[in-house]
Design a protein around this motif. Structure first.
Motif, mmCIF file in Angstrom:
data_model
loop_
_atom_site.group_PDB
_atom_site.id
_atom_site.type_symbol
_atom_site.label_atom_id
_atom_site.label_comp_id
_atom_site.label_asym_id
_atom_site.label_seq_id
_atom_site.Cartn_x
_atom_site.Cartn_y
_atom_site.Cartn_z
ATOM 1 N N THR A 55 -6.923 -11.672 4.384
ATOM 2 C CA THR A 55 -5.808 -12.175 5.186
ATOM 3 C C THR A 55 -4.628 -11.206 5.156
ATOM 4 O O THR A 55 -4.053 -10.870 6.186
ATOM 5 C CB THR A 55 -5.344 -13.544 4.657
ATOM 6 N N LEU A 56 -4.273 -10.746 3.930
ATOM 7 C CA LEU A 56 -3.129 -9.847 3.796
ATOM 8 C C LEU A 56 -3.385 -8.507 4.466
ATOM 9 O O LEU A 56 -2.477 -7.910 5.046
ATOM 10 C CB LEU A 56 -2.806 -9.632 2.317
ATOM 11 N N ALA A 57 -4.622 -8.011 4.381
ATOM 12 C CA ALA A 57 -4.940 -6.729 5.007
ATOM 13 C C ALA A 57 -4.765 -6.816 6.517
ATOM 14 O O ALA A 57 -4.203 -5.924 7.154
ATOM 15 C CB ALA A 57 -6.371 -6.334 4.665
ATOM 16 N N SER A 58 -5.229 -7.915 7.096
ATOM 17 C CA SER A 58 -5.078 -8.102 8.544
ATOM 18 C C SER A 58 -3.604 -8.222 8.921
ATOM 19 O O SER A 58 -3.137 -7.646 9.900
ATOM 20 C CB SER A 58 -5.837 -9.355 8.976
ATOM 21 N N TYR A 59 -2.894 -8.975 8.098
ATOM 22 C CA TYR A 59 -1.467 -9.207 8.308
ATOM 23 C C TYR A 59 -0.693 -7.894 8.239
ATOM 24 O O TYR A 59 0.098 -7.545 9.122
ATOM 25 C CB TYR A 59 -1.027 -10.173 7.215
ATOM 26 N N ALA A 60 -0.963 -7.110 7.167
ATOM 27 C CA ALA A 60 -0.264 -5.839 6.972
ATOM 28 C C ALA A 60 -0.615 -4.844 8.075
ATOM 29 O O ALA A 60 0.226 -4.065 8.508
ATOM 30 C CB ALA A 60 -0.629 -5.256 5.603
ATOM 31 N N ASN A 61 -1.870 -4.864 8.513
ATOM 32 C CA ASN A 61 -2.312 -3.948 9.558
ATOM 33 C C ASN A 61 -1.559 -4.203 10.868
ATOM 34 O O ASN A 61 -1.145 -3.272 11.561
ATOM 35 C CB ASN A 61 -3.815 -4.100 9.766
ATOM 36 N N LYS A 62 -1.361 -5.470 11.189
ATOM 37 C CA LYS A 62 -0.621 -5.821 12.402
ATOM 38 C C LYS A 62 0.827 -5.343 12.310
ATOM 39 O O LYS A 62 1.384 -4.816 13.279
ATOM 40 C CB LYS A 62 -0.658 -7.333 12.628
ATOM 41 N N ILE A 63 1.419 -5.540 11.142
ATOM 42 C CA ILE A 63 2.813 -5.115 10.956
ATOM 43 C C ILE A 63 2.928 -3.597 11.102
ATOM 44 O O ILE A 63 3.823 -3.080 11.762
ATOM 45 C CB ILE A 63 3.323 -5.559 9.568
ATOM 46 N N ASN B 97 6.871 -11.132 3.659
ATOM 47 C CA ASN B 97 6.443 -11.211 2.263
ATOM 48 C C ASN B 97 4.919 -11.231 2.236
ATOM 49 O O ASN B 97 4.300 -12.290 2.149
ATOM 50 C CB ASN B 97 7.010 -12.464 1.591
ATOM 51 N N ILE B 98 4.323 -10.063 2.328
ATOM 52 C CA ILE B 98 2.868 -10.008 2.432
ATOM 53 C C ILE B 98 2.241 -9.674 1.091
ATOM 54 O O ILE B 98 1.340 -8.859 0.972
ATOM 55 C CB ILE B 98 2.437 -8.985 3.499
ATOM 56 N N GLY B 99 2.705 -10.330 0.064
ATOM 57 C CA GLY B 99 2.202 -10.080 -1.272
ATOM 58 C C GLY B 99 3.292 -9.500 -2.137
ATOM 59 O O GLY B 99 4.157 -8.790 -1.673
ATOM 60 N N ARG B 100 3.228 -9.798 -3.408
ATOM 61 C CA ARG B 100 4.302 -9.404 -4.317
ATOM 62 C C ARG B 100 4.529 -7.899 -4.321
ATOM 63 O O ARG B 100 5.647 -7.423 -4.465
ATOM 64 C CB ARG B 100 3.948 -9.890 -5.724
ATOM 65 N N ASP B 101 3.466 -7.109 -4.167
ATOM 66 C CA ASP B 101 3.605 -5.661 -4.222
ATOM 67 C C ASP B 101 3.721 -5.023 -2.842
ATOM 68 O O ASP B 101 3.715 -3.810 -2.728
ATOM 69 C CB ASP B 101 2.395 -5.046 -4.941
ATOM 70 N N ASN B 102 3.780 -5.825 -1.810
ATOM 71 C CA ASN B 102 3.727 -5.262 -0.453
ATOM 72 C C ASN B 102 4.738 -5.874 0.502
ATOM 73 O O ASN B 102 4.449 -6.061 1.679
ATOM 74 C CB ASN B 102 2.318 -5.449 0.130
ATOM 75 N N GLU B 103 5.918 -6.202 -0.009
ATOM 76 C CA GLU B 103 6.927 -6.732 0.893
ATOM 77 C C GLU B 103 7.259 -5.678 1.950
ATOM 78 O O GLU B 103 7.356 -4.491 1.653
ATOM 79 C CB GLU B 103 8.192 -7.094 0.125
ATOM 80 N N SER B 104 7.388 -6.138 3.189
ATOM 81 C CA SER B 104 7.609 -5.210 4.289
ATOM 82 C C SER B 104 8.813 -5.635 5.109
ATOM 83 O O SER B 104 8.964 -6.811 5.434
ATOM 84 C CB SER B 104 6.359 -5.174 5.177
ATOM 85 N N ARG B 105 9.657 -4.659 5.432
ATOM 86 C CA ARG B 105 10.813 -4.900 6.304
ATOM 87 C C ARG B 105 10.572 -4.192 7.625
ATOM 88 O O ARG B 105 10.180 -3.025 7.641
ATOM 89 C CB ARG B 105 12.104 -4.383 5.669
ATOM 90 N N ARG B 106 10.823 -4.882 8.705
ATOM 91 C CA ARG B 106 10.677 -4.281 10.027
ATOM 92 C C ARG B 106 11.996 -4.343 10.780
ATOM 93 O O ARG B 106 12.520 -5.421 11.041
ATOM 94 C CB ARG B 106 9.605 -5.032 10.826
ATOM 95 N N SER B 107 12.529 -3.184 11.089
ATOM 96 C CA SER B 107 13.742 -3.127 11.910
ATOM 97 C C SER B 107 13.357 -3.288 13.374
ATOM 98 O O SER B 107 12.228 -2.999 13.767
ATOM 99 C CB SER B 107 14.463 -1.794 11.698
ATOM 100 N N ASP B 108 14.290 -3.755 14.168
ATOM 101 C CA ASP B 108 14.086 -3.901 15.616
ATOM 102 C C ASP B 108 12.883 -4.771 15.944
ATOM 103 O O ASP B 108 12.198 -4.556 16.945
ATOM 104 C CB ASP B 108 13.923 -2.518 16.276
ATOM 105 N N TYR B 109 12.589 -5.755 15.086
ATOM 106 C CA TYR B 109 11.471 -6.670 15.344
ATOM 107 C C TYR B 109 11.893 -7.733 16.353
ATOM 108 O O TYR B 109 11.171 -8.040 17.297
ATOM 109 C CB TYR B 109 11.026 -7.319 14.032
ATOM 110 N N TYR B 110 13.075 -8.312 16.122
ATOM 111 C CA TYR B 110 13.656 -9.263 17.073
ATOM 112 C C TYR B 110 14.700 -8.538 17.913
ATOM 113 O O TYR B 110 15.258 -7.525 17.469
ATOM 114 C CB TYR B 110 14.365 -10.417 16.347
#
Length: 576
Positions: free
Chosen positions: A150-158, A262-275
């Protein structure tokens, strides 16, 4: 005490409630098992416990276990869950440990999908323990495998910049759908224009000096509350703007288009210009600067003239904070040592006393209007962007290295090359270091972003306010701006209410030190003059963040002050 039975269900996301072992499926199978138990024995059914949240956490059954250990569930009670994976979000040793904690209370654990019931006796039997341990390990691996997929798919999309339409949206954003296919597809987001206007007003008012309380009052008077504000209220006709919402808006990075995954404790991701952003980054970072410098607890509502010195003033005699004393009798506000007022220090250390606030306001305004002083206190500081970028690269490498170490230590543990104790010790060490590095990395990135989008205008703004000041009386709208500006360049104001006062304890100590000195008599006579409280003089020590410092002697009768005006030691006297 009657035995109880309850259903425990858990899924990772709300979407899973209609997929495979989703929420509805778990409820159905658990209910069937509970019906069978209730036919064979007298159980009192408690409300279901349902958790919907992120996968692979490890604290899923803490509440149930604590209740059982506290004796809230009598012996023979039954906890019904779908399968072992509901229990095995931690490593299988941890899973067995939690399972034993629960079963040792006399409570039974039933898996509805396999119609299997576990008891403490089963774990006590060696064969039963081995079988349960094997199942726990298999369930743990399956649970982790699901989570990682699930997280791999989620992270890949991000990473690809695709729209990840999970979680709640900011309530000023709505989804944009592509309806050309058989099933509508979310392709983006758009802003609700009327709500954008409201949020811009909130930021404008905050930057101009108003607090959340004042802004909330203005909103309730001038703007219709948004419909969703009543969803938790019994009286649906009484929608109101709330201060807590205004405060959250002011610190929510989604207003500049940023989303945190918050895609896992070691993989938090921030996306600028998302909204799409509703306020500019310049305005956002300026508001954060105001918030950082504004005294804690400042609401923006005030009965007395607004205190512009909160958190900046300290007693020169005892070092305690000075507070603002307001009067209801028409007298003007005064500054006084709070420790002395509360009898926390003796009169031998601090003489107490209060001084009119207007004296300090006069000193600040007149002193900063001097061109030499003004240039000194606003000594320019150029941010070294190259150094910040180097620091970002260093921290990113550190994060990558720590993630690699975590993977290696887990592989060693799974290959049984290190003990569980050593694995946990090293894992915690790496995770703690990783958490610190990520916080530092985020802070440096934000500093770079802030310096990129915001130009410092403190000097210009402050100069405008000083120019507007007339007749030694500051209007409240200017006070609010000064309150936010002062902490940006003033670090500390030390106040000696009675001038160079010498406490009795210090006076006696100095006399002892002078024994045998040929000039002792003359010196002691001079020191005696300092033991009296001089109401005519207040000394202000101004320490600026630029490193500039000046002591100012203020004559309360003539309302004049004397101080060094430059580094040459020239005395400057500002007359009435």
């Amino acid at each position: 005490m009657q035995k109880i039975i309850l259903s425990y269900c858990r899924v990772s996301t709300s979407e899973q409630s209609t997929d495979g072992a989703g929420l509805e499926n778990q409820k159905h199978v658990n209910n069937q098992a509970i019906e069978r138990f209730q036919k064979s024995d007298n159980f009192r059914r408690l409300d279901d416990i349902v958790e919907v949240g992120s996968a692979y956490k490890g604290n899923n059954l803490s509440t149930i276990i604590e209740n059982a250990k506290a004796g809230l569930y009598p012996k023979g009670s039954v906890i019904v869950m779908f399968d072992q994976t509901r229990f095995s979000r931690t490593d299988f040793f941890g899973s067995l440990s939690k399972m034993k904690e629960l079963l040792d209370t006399g409570v039974k654990l039933h898996y509805s999908s396999s119609n299997e019931t576990l008891t403490s006796e089963m774990l006590g039997d060696f064969g039963g323990f081995i079988a349960t341990a094997a199942k726990a390990e298999a369930a743990n691996k399956e649970s982790k495998s699901r989570s990682e997929r699930t997280l791999a798919s989620y992270a890949n999309k991000i990473a690809k910049g695709e729209v990840v339409a999970v979680g709640a949206l900011p309530n000023w954003i709505k989804k944009v759908y592509d309806t050309s296919g058989n099933k509508p597809k979310i392709v983006g987001f758009e802003i609700m224009p009327d709500r954008k206007e409201v949020i811009e007003v909130i930021f404008d008012k905050y930057i101009q000096g108003e607090g959340a309380t004042a802004i909330t009052a203005w909103l309730n008077k001038n703007v219709e509350p948004w419909p969703e504000f009543d969803h938790r209220r019994k009286d649906k006709t009484n929608r109101v703007w709330r201060e807590s919402y205004v405060t959250k808006i002011l610190v929510n990075p989604a207003v500049i288009g940023e989303r945190i995954f918050n895609i896992g404790r070691d993989n938090e991701s921030r996306r600028s210009d998302y909204y799409p952003p509703v306020v500019s980054k310049e305005k956002w970072y300026l508001a954060q600067e105001v918030r950082k410098n504004r005294p804690k607890g400042t609401t923006g509502g005030y009965k007395h003239p607004l205190n512009i010195f909160s958190g900046l003033c300290f007693c020169g005699y005892c070092g305690s904070k000075c507070g603002i004393q307001n009067f209801n009798t028409g007298r003007r506000s005064a500054i006084r040592c709070t420790a002395y007022a509360k009898n926390e220090v003796s009169g031998d250390i601090c003489p107490g006393g209060s001084a009119p606030v207007r004296f300090l306001e006069r000193v600040i305004i007149e002193f900063c209007k001097d061109k030499i002083n003004f240039d000194a206190i606003f000594k320019p500081s150029v941010t070294d962007m190259t150094a910040l970028n180097v620091e970002v690269n260093s921290l990113e490498n550190q994060v990558t290295t720590l993630l690699s170490k975590l993977t290696k230590i887990e592989d060693l543990y799974l290959d049984e090359e290190i003990s569980k104790g050593r694995y946990i010790e090293r894992k915690n060490e790496f995770e703690n270091s990783l958490a610190v590095a990520k916080v530092q990395l985020d802070a440096v990135k934000r500093e770079i972003d802030a310096n990129t989008h915001v130009q410092t205008t403190d000097e210009i703004e402050f100069a405008k306010l000083l120019k507007m000041q007339k007749d030694n009386s500051i209007p409240d709208d200017i006070r609010m701006k000064l309150r936010d500006l002062l902490p940006r360049f003033v670090e500390r104001i030390t106040i000696y209410r009675y001038g160079d006062w010498l406490s009795p304890a210090k006076f006696n100590q100095m006399k002892q030190n002078l024994k045998g000195d040929s000039n002792a008599k003359k010196i002691i006579e001079h020191l005696e003059l300092r033991t009296g409280k001089s109401r005519a003089v207040i000394i202000y020590g101004l320490k600026f963040k630029s490193g500039y410092f000046r002591a100012i002697w203020f004559d309360t009768k003539a309302e004049t002050w004397i101080s060094k005006s430059d580094n040459e030691g020239i005395l400057h006297k500002q007359m009435n």
